[in-house]
Design a protein around this motif. Structure first.
Motif, PDB file in Angstrom:
ATOM      1  N   LEU A  69       0.975  -1.131   0.023  1.00 17.59           N
ATOM      2  CA  LEU A  69       0.199   0.086   0.054  1.00 17.59           C
ATOM      3  C   LEU A  69       1.016   1.200   0.179  1.00 17.59           C
ATOM      4  CD1 LEU A  69      -2.918  -0.822   2.381  1.00 17.59           C
ATOM      5  CD2 LEU A  69      -2.914  -0.388   0.143  1.00 17.59           C
ATOM      6  N   ALA A  70       1.795   1.433   0.750  1.00 21.37           N
ATOM      7  CA  ALA A  70       2.781   2.239   1.005  1.00 21.37           C
ATOM      8  C   ALA A  70       3.292   2.730  -0.300  1.00 21.37           C
ATOM      9  CB  ALA A  70       3.813   2.165   1.793  1.00 21.37           C
ATOM     10  N   SER A  71       3.915   1.570  -1.345  1.00 17.38           N
ATOM     11  CA  SER A  71       4.351   1.684  -2.473  1.00 17.38           C
ATOM     12  C   SER A  71       3.585   2.280  -3.455  1.00 17.38           C
ATOM     13  CB  SER A  71       5.170   0.393  -2.990  1.00 17.38           C
ATOM     14  OG  SER A  71       5.353   0.563  -4.089  1.00 17.38           O
ATOM     15  N   LYS A  72       2.230   1.905  -3.394  1.00 16.83           N
ATOM     16  CA  LYS A  72       1.232   2.568  -4.419  1.00 16.83           C
ATOM     17  C   LYS A  72       1.095   3.787  -4.215  1.00 16.83           C
ATOM     18  CE  LYS A  72      -3.758   2.176  -4.643  1.00 16.83           C
ATOM     19  NZ  LYS A  72      -4.958   1.846  -3.761  1.00 16.83           N
ATOM     20  N   TYR A  73       0.721   4.317  -2.910  1.00 13.30           N
ATOM     21  CA  TYR A  73       0.458   5.662  -3.116  1.00 13.30           C
ATOM     22  C   TYR A  73       1.708   6.693  -3.267  1.00 13.30           C
ATOM     23  CZ  TYR A  73      -4.145   4.910  -0.624  1.00 13.30           C
ATOM     24  OH  TYR A  73      -5.296   4.424  -0.457  1.00 13.30           O
ATOM     25  N   LEU A  74       2.724   6.142  -2.845  1.00 11.90           N
ATOM     26  CA  LEU A  74       4.129   6.657  -2.896  1.00 11.90           C
ATOM     27  C   LEU A  74       4.534   7.194  -4.414  1.00 11.90           C
ATOM     28  CD1 LEU A  74       6.245   5.776  -0.106  1.00 11.90           C
ATOM     29  CD2 LEU A  74       5.098   7.982  -0.329  1.00 11.90           C
ATOM     30  N   ILE A  75       4.005   5.912  -5.130  1.00  9.12           N
ATOM     31  CA  ILE A  75       4.656   6.018  -6.898  1.00  9.12           C
ATOM     32  C   ILE A  75       3.441   6.955  -7.460  1.00  9.12           C
ATOM     33  CG2 ILE A  75       4.415   4.611  -8.812  1.00  9.12           C
ATOM     34  CD1 ILE A  75       5.806   2.401  -7.117  1.00  9.12           C
ATOM     35  N   GLU A  76       2.170   6.713  -7.118  1.00  7.27           N
ATOM     36  CA  GLU A  76       1.044   7.553  -7.644  1.00  7.27           C
ATOM     37  C   GLU A  76       1.433   9.240  -7.282  1.00  7.27           C
ATOM     38  OE1 GLU A  76      -3.756   8.245  -7.222  1.00  7.27           O
ATOM     39  OE2 GLU A  76      -2.917   6.494  -6.410  1.00  7.27           O
ATOM     40  N   ALA A  77       1.938   9.337  -6.001  1.00 10.60           N
ATOM     41  CA  ALA A  77       2.314  10.737  -5.598  1.00 10.60           C
ATOM     42  C   ALA A  77       3.355  11.343  -6.604  1.00 10.60           C
ATOM     43  CB  ALA A  77       2.932  10.509  -4.203  1.00 10.60           C
ATOM     44  N   ILE A  78       4.555  10.389  -6.839  1.00 12.84           N
ATOM     45  CA  ILE A  78       5.540  11.195  -7.689  1.00 12.84           C
ATOM     46  C   ILE A  78       4.916  11.206  -8.819  1.00 12.84           C
ATOM     47  CG2 ILE A  78       7.549  10.225  -8.761  1.00 12.84           C
ATOM     48  CD1 ILE A  78       8.764   8.904  -6.508  1.00 12.84           C
ATOM     49  N   THR A  79       4.293  10.519  -9.536  1.00 10.76           N
ATOM     50  CA  THR A  79       3.810  10.675 -11.013  1.00 10.76           C
ATOM     51  C   THR A  79       2.878  12.216 -10.854  1.00 10.76           C
ATOM     52  OG1 THR A  79       3.454   8.308 -11.347  1.00 10.76           O
ATOM     53  CG2 THR A  79       2.256   9.761 -12.685  1.00 10.76           C
ATOM     54  N   LEU A  80       1.800  12.187  -9.648  1.00  7.65           N
ATOM     55  CA  LEU A  80       1.156  13.627  -9.614  1.00  7.65           C
ATOM     56  C   LEU A  80       1.717  14.493  -9.659  1.00  7.65           C
ATOM     57  CD1 LEU A  80      -1.731  14.484 -10.001  1.00  7.65           C
ATOM     58  CD2 LEU A  80      -2.089  14.044  -7.383  1.00  7.65           C
ATOM     59  N   ASN A  81       2.762  14.729  -8.641  1.00 16.26           N
ATOM     60  CA  ASN A  81       3.675  15.852  -8.308  1.00 16.26           C
ATOM     61  C   ASN A  81       4.315  16.367  -9.320  1.00 16.26           C
ATOM     62  OD1 ASN A  81       3.070  16.884  -5.332  1.00 16.26           O
ATOM     63  ND2 ASN A  81       3.049  14.488  -5.164  1.00 16.26           N
ATOM     64  N   LYS A  82       4.958  15.308  -9.912  1.00 14.88           N
ATOM     65  CA  LYS A  82       5.649  15.734 -11.204  1.00 14.88           C
ATOM     66  C   LYS A  82       5.039  16.470 -12.176  1.00 14.88           C
ATOM     67  CE  LYS A  82       9.712  12.442 -11.028  1.00 14.88           C
ATOM     68  NZ  LYS A  82      10.477  11.378 -11.824  1.00 14.88           N
ATOM     69  N   LYS A  83       3.823  15.934 -12.469  1.00 13.48           N
ATOM     70  CA  LYS A  83       2.852  16.514 -13.321  1.00 13.48           C
ATOM     71  C   LYS A  83       2.363  18.103 -13.127  1.00 13.48           C
ATOM     72  CE  LYS A  83      -1.819  15.601 -15.502  1.00 13.48           C
ATOM     73  NZ  LYS A  83      -3.154  14.823 -15.572  1.00 13.48           N
ATOM     74  N   GLN A  84       2.189  18.247 -11.519  1.00 16.88           N
ATOM     75  CA  GLN A  84       1.877  19.428 -11.028  1.00 16.88           C
ATOM     76  C   GLN A  84       2.911  20.129 -10.882  1.00 16.88           C
ATOM     77  OE1 GLN A  84      -1.342  20.604 -10.532  1.00 16.88           O
ATOM     78  NE2 GLN A  84      -2.333  18.770 -11.478  1.00 16.88           N
ATOM     79  N   ASN A  85       4.125  19.956 -11.107  1.00 22.24           N
ATOM     80  CA  ASN A  85       5.644  20.541 -10.851  1.00 22.24           C
ATOM     81  C   ASN A  85       5.563  20.910  -9.301  1.00 22.24           C
ATOM     82  OD1 ASN A  85       8.119  21.425 -11.427  1.00 22.24           O
ATOM     83  ND2 ASN A  85       7.567  23.431 -11.859  1.00 22.24           N
ATOM     84  N   ASN A  86       5.172  20.039  -8.300  1.00 23.22           N
ATOM     85  CA  ASN A  86       5.143  20.313  -7.069  1.00 23.22           C
ATOM     86  C   ASN A  86       6.253  19.956  -6.383  1.00 23.22           C
ATOM     87  OD1 ASN A  86       4.575  20.580  -4.273  1.00 23.22           O
ATOM     88  ND2 ASN A  86       2.572  19.908  -4.513  1.00 23.22           N
ATOM     89  N   LYS A  87       7.343  20.499  -6.490  1.00 21.98           N
ATOM     90  CA  LYS A  87       8.609  20.025  -5.742  1.00 21.98           C
ATOM     91  C   LYS A  87       8.472  19.542  -4.450  1.00 21.98           C
ATOM     92  CE  LYS A  87      11.322  23.106  -8.833  1.00 21.98           C
ATOM     93  NZ  LYS A  87      12.130  24.016  -8.912  1.00 21.98           N
ATOM     94  N   LYS A  88       7.765  20.206  -3.478  1.00 21.34           N
ATOM     95  CA  LYS A  88       7.647  19.632  -2.080  1.00 21.34           C
ATOM     96  C   LYS A  88       7.133  18.247  -2.085  1.00 21.34           C
ATOM     97  CE  LYS A  88       5.515  20.570   2.315  1.00 21.34           C
ATOM     98  NZ  LYS A  88       4.664  21.682   3.146  1.00 21.34           N
ATOM     99  N   GLY A  89       6.015  17.979  -2.904  1.00 26.56           N
ATOM    100  CA  GLY A  89       5.495  16.688  -3.105  1.00 26.56           C
ATOM    101  C   GLY A  89       6.422  15.479  -3.660  1.00 26.56           C
ATOM    102  N   ILE A  90       7.151  16.123  -4.465  1.00 25.99           N
ATOM    103  CA  ILE A  90       8.269  15.162  -5.084  1.00 25.99           C
ATOM    104  C   ILE A  90       9.145  14.665  -4.052  1.00 25.99           C
ATOM    105  CG2 ILE A  90      10.142  14.899  -6.906  1.00 25.99           C
ATOM    106  CD1 ILE A  90       8.569  17.052  -8.542  1.00 25.99           C
ATOM    107  N   ILE A  91       9.824  15.669  -3.454  1.00 25.14           N
ATOM    108  CA  ILE A  91      10.753  15.396  -2.075  1.00 25.14           C
ATOM    109  C   ILE A  91      10.139  14.372  -1.249  1.00 25.14           C
ATOM    110  CG2 ILE A  91      12.147  16.389  -0.351  1.00 25.14           C
ATOM    111  CD1 ILE A  91      11.996  18.949  -2.168  1.00 25.14           C
ATOM    112  N   ILE A  92       8.915  14.760  -0.768  1.00 20.84           N
ATOM    113  CA  ILE A  92       8.316  13.590   0.230  1.00 20.84           C
ATOM    114  C   ILE A  92       8.129  12.278  -0.322  1.00 20.84           C
ATOM    115  CG2 ILE A  92       6.271  13.354   1.622  1.00 20.84           C
ATOM    116  CD1 ILE A  92       5.837  16.351   1.675  1.00 20.84           C
ATOM    117  N   SER A  93       7.676  12.404  -1.501  1.00 17.71           N
ATOM    118  CA  SER A  93       7.520  10.995  -2.029  1.00 17.71           C
ATOM    119  C   SER A  93       8.880  10.075  -2.220  1.00 17.71           C
ATOM    120  CB  SER A  93       6.799  11.199  -3.578  1.00 17.71           C
ATOM    121  OG  SER A  93       5.689  12.035  -3.366  1.00 17.71           O
TER     122      SER A  93
END
Length: 679
Positions: A261-285
């Motif tokens: 579950l952790a991997s599922k949410y974190l990988i999805e988080a990286i994809t979305l945050n890169k799309k939104q250019n959200n650097k904070k979200g990318i770093i956390i993920s």
């Protein structure tokens, strides 16, 4: 008639020339204002126009109308108008961060609303002024004003404003580490958002509550609220919320080692945050994906991910996130046996953590301009050469150092005298009781004898431990004195060595003074002198004492302690923490990790000193806290008295606490201390 037509033509021409960006409302109000008489109605129209201009970001025009309207309102003694105009003044000053005039304008507005008995106007200013103080860091005053506004907003059923205010109050309590109150006001804000069917408000408050439960280490509840927020996101188009939730919920599942579950949410988080250019979200993920892969022994992948996070960390302004990224980076470097890199990142981690801890303790207006300081005149004596000044300064430092060392030796002498009389007194008591005991086998006297023997034993052990800790500092000072006397060091070398020597002397002085204080309070009994103190301060002080040993062994130290008040004898607990840290260093190898944490457990404080060192066998664990003085050599063949943990247990017991160990050979040890938080 002709005159009015000319005025109308002029007004219309002005509107046309002022640009097409103005709204119809501004056009209409400008025309309306042209024909009105100099009375309160004209002030009211002007207030509407000023509000429209500010919303349209036409601040220059707004200021022009403000000045004219304020003069007219004063001439008419129109109190309500003056109150509103000062509110607009504050709003414009706030855009320029002119906080002095912002607060002055708000206070004038308060004065006029109070004079006109306008409770709703008062509530509005209380709310705005309270929020300003909160944002500037003056939480005490900001909370007072905000809470004053709450009852009035409730009275008029202004739920939207009330919900916004609850959010600000919750944020203020969060920033002052009053987590429970922050949770309460976030819940109130959530309830109002649900009443108003404000979806974004519901999501915002739900995320805030989830974050608080994460801090409280109630991770299942945190997951529950994050999942709720994701459900409400189906009704919202705000992707920023999803960018925030996904890495956080991934982190929470990681706490329970639910890797899928952790991997599922974190990988999805990286994809979305890169799309939104959200650097904070990318770093956390990336940070938590790295920690996940480290736990799965995928060290190469973990290295790639944490390095990706570290590359971006200086591009955002979030020191707390940088601290978390450094924590994982240290673990990854250690796992890859890159001890030099781990040590460098550890230094960076500590510098940042110390600064953040100091900033959290501050509670003042950092953004409000202060009165200009007056510079003292500089002395410029051309007759005194720079080299002579340096010489005098060096000589003065040497004199001060020698005086300090003599004082230190005097303290040692006083300590020895105290020990002598203490031991002599107890021996007399033992002899008297022993003689009496041979004549009369009295159970009460037996108990007193045993207690007295225990007391002597405890005191002897205590002095042995602290004296052992003093040896290194005093030896260092003695070596330095010999170098000075023999003139074996230059001025530049003296200056380089002085900070280190000063630190050793300070450490020795602190230990001696603690010991003298202890011996004085224990001349008659071993009753602890309990007080309320911050355990984080003790941990920080004791970590500073082991810095050199940690550096020598290239051990990674992670301080995850938080501010928490406990009720115990501070001197006793200092000795306990110091011994546990010394043992952790003693039995850690090059590159091992020592982690210090504390958290609330029911009404107790649970402190943990953990290491990834050599560990302790089950057989030896049984001997650790005994009175028999069990000891083994450290990883660098360090010797010990074998008395540390037995005295630690007795000191913790005296403070109504508990101490225990969990350990496995070659995996490390965790020493736990449980202390009361109140009497």
């Amino acid at each position: 008639m002709y005159h009015k037509q000319l005025v109308l033509l002029t007004a219309l021409t002005f509107i046309f020339l002022s640009g097409f960006s103005q709204t119809r409302e501004i056009d209409s109000l400008t025309i309306q204002l042209t024909f009105q008489d100099q009375d309160s109605l004209k002030v009211d129209t002007s207030i509407k126009l000023i509000n429209a201009l500010i919303e349209n970001k036409e601040y220059v025009k707004a200021i022009q109308y403000l000045n004219k309207s304020e003069k007219l309102a004063k001439d008419l003694n129109y109190i309500s108008g003056l109150a509103s105009l000062n509110l607009f003044n504050a709003q414009i000053y706030l855009k320029n961060k002119d906080y002095k005039n912002v607060i002055s304008s708000y206070n004038k507005s308060l004065h006029y609303y109070s004079k006109s008995n306008d409770s709703l106007g008062l509530a509005n200013v209380y709310q705005k002024l309270g929020v300003l103080y909160l944002e500037l860091g003056n939480y005490s005053k900001g909370l007072d004003l905000s809470i004053s506004a709450i009852e009035i907003l409730k009275k008029y059923n202004l739920k939207k404003q009330l919900g916004e205010l609850y959010n600000k109050i919750a944020e203020a309590y969060f920033n002052t580490n009053e987590i429970e109150k922050s949770l309460l006001y976030n819940q109130k804000s959530l309830d109002i958002s649900k009443e108003l069917n404000n979806i974004d408000g519901i999501i915002f408050s739900t995320i805030s509550i989830a974050n608080i439960y994460s801090i409280k280490k109630e991770h299942r509840k945190s997951i529950e609220y994050y999942e709720n927020a994701l459900t409400f996101l189906k009704l919202s188009e705000n992707e920023n919320f999803r960018c925030e939730i996904l890495p956080n919920i991934g982190r929470e599942y990681l706490r329970f080692n639910e890797f899928t579950l952790a991997s599922k949410y974190l990988i999805e988080a990286i994809t979305l945050n890169k799309k939104q250019n959200n650097k904070k979200g990318i770093i956390i993920s990336y940070t938590y994906l790295s920690e996940l892969n480290l736990k799965l022994n995928k060290s190469r992948l973990a290295s790639y991910q944490i390095n990706e996070a570290y590359k971006l960390i200086n591009q955002i302004d979030d020191d707390e996130l940088k601290l978390e990224t450094l924590r994982v980076l240290i673990k990854v470097h250690s796992a890859n046996s890159d001890y030099k890199a781990a040590f460098n990142r550890q230094s960076e981690y500590y510098e940042l953590k110390t600064r953040l801890d100091l900033e959290k303790d501050k509670n003042f207006f950092s953004n409000i301009p202060k009165e200009p300081s007056i510079e003292k005149p500089k002395i410029d004596d051309e007759n005194v050469s720079e080299s002579l000044q340096d010489e005098n300064k060096t000589n003065l430092e040497i004199k001060k150092l020698k005086l300090f060392i003599y004082g230190l030796l005097a303290l040692v002498f006083i300590l020895l005298i105290s020990l002598f009389f203490l031991t002599k007194s107890n021996k007399r008591k033992l002899k008297y009781i022993s003689n009496f005991k041979s004549d009369n086998e009295n159970a009460e006297l037996k108990e007193k004898l045993n207690n007295l023997e225990d007391m002597n034993q405890v005191k002897n052990r205590l002095f042995s431990i602290v004296s052992h800790d003093l040896k290194d500092s005093i030896s260092s000072i003695k070596s330095f004195i010999d170098l000075l006397n023999n003139k074996d060091i230059s001025k530049s070398e003296f200056k380089q060595l002085l900070p280190e020597l000063s630190e050793n002397a300070d450490n020795a002085s602190t230990l001696l003074l603690n010991l003298l204080s202890w011996s004085k309070s224990q001349m008659d009994n071993l009753d602890p002198k309990a007080e309320i103190f911050d355990i984080k301060e003790v941990i920080r002080e004791k970590l500073n004492l082991i810095k050199e040993k940690v550096a020598k062994k290239r051990i990674v130290v992670i301080d995850e302690s938080v501010k928490e008040m406990v009720y115990a004898d501070r001197n006793m607990i200092e000795i306990v923490i110091q011994n546990l840290l010394a043992n952790a260093v003693k039995f850690s190898r090059v590159g091992d990790v020592i982690t210090v944490t504390n958290r609330q457990k029911n009404d107790k404080s649970l402190i943990c000193v953990a290491d990834t060192g050599v560990g302790i066998s089950e057989e030896n664990q049984k001997k650790l806290f005994s009175n028999e003085g069990f000891t083994t050599r450290g990883t660098d063949q360090e010797k010990g008295t074998g008395l540390g943990l037995s005295i630690c247990k007795q000191l913790v017991d005296l403070n109504n606490g508990k101490i225990w160990v969990e350990s496995e050979p070659n995996l490390g040890s965790k020493f736990y201390i449980e202390l009361p938080k109140k009497s």
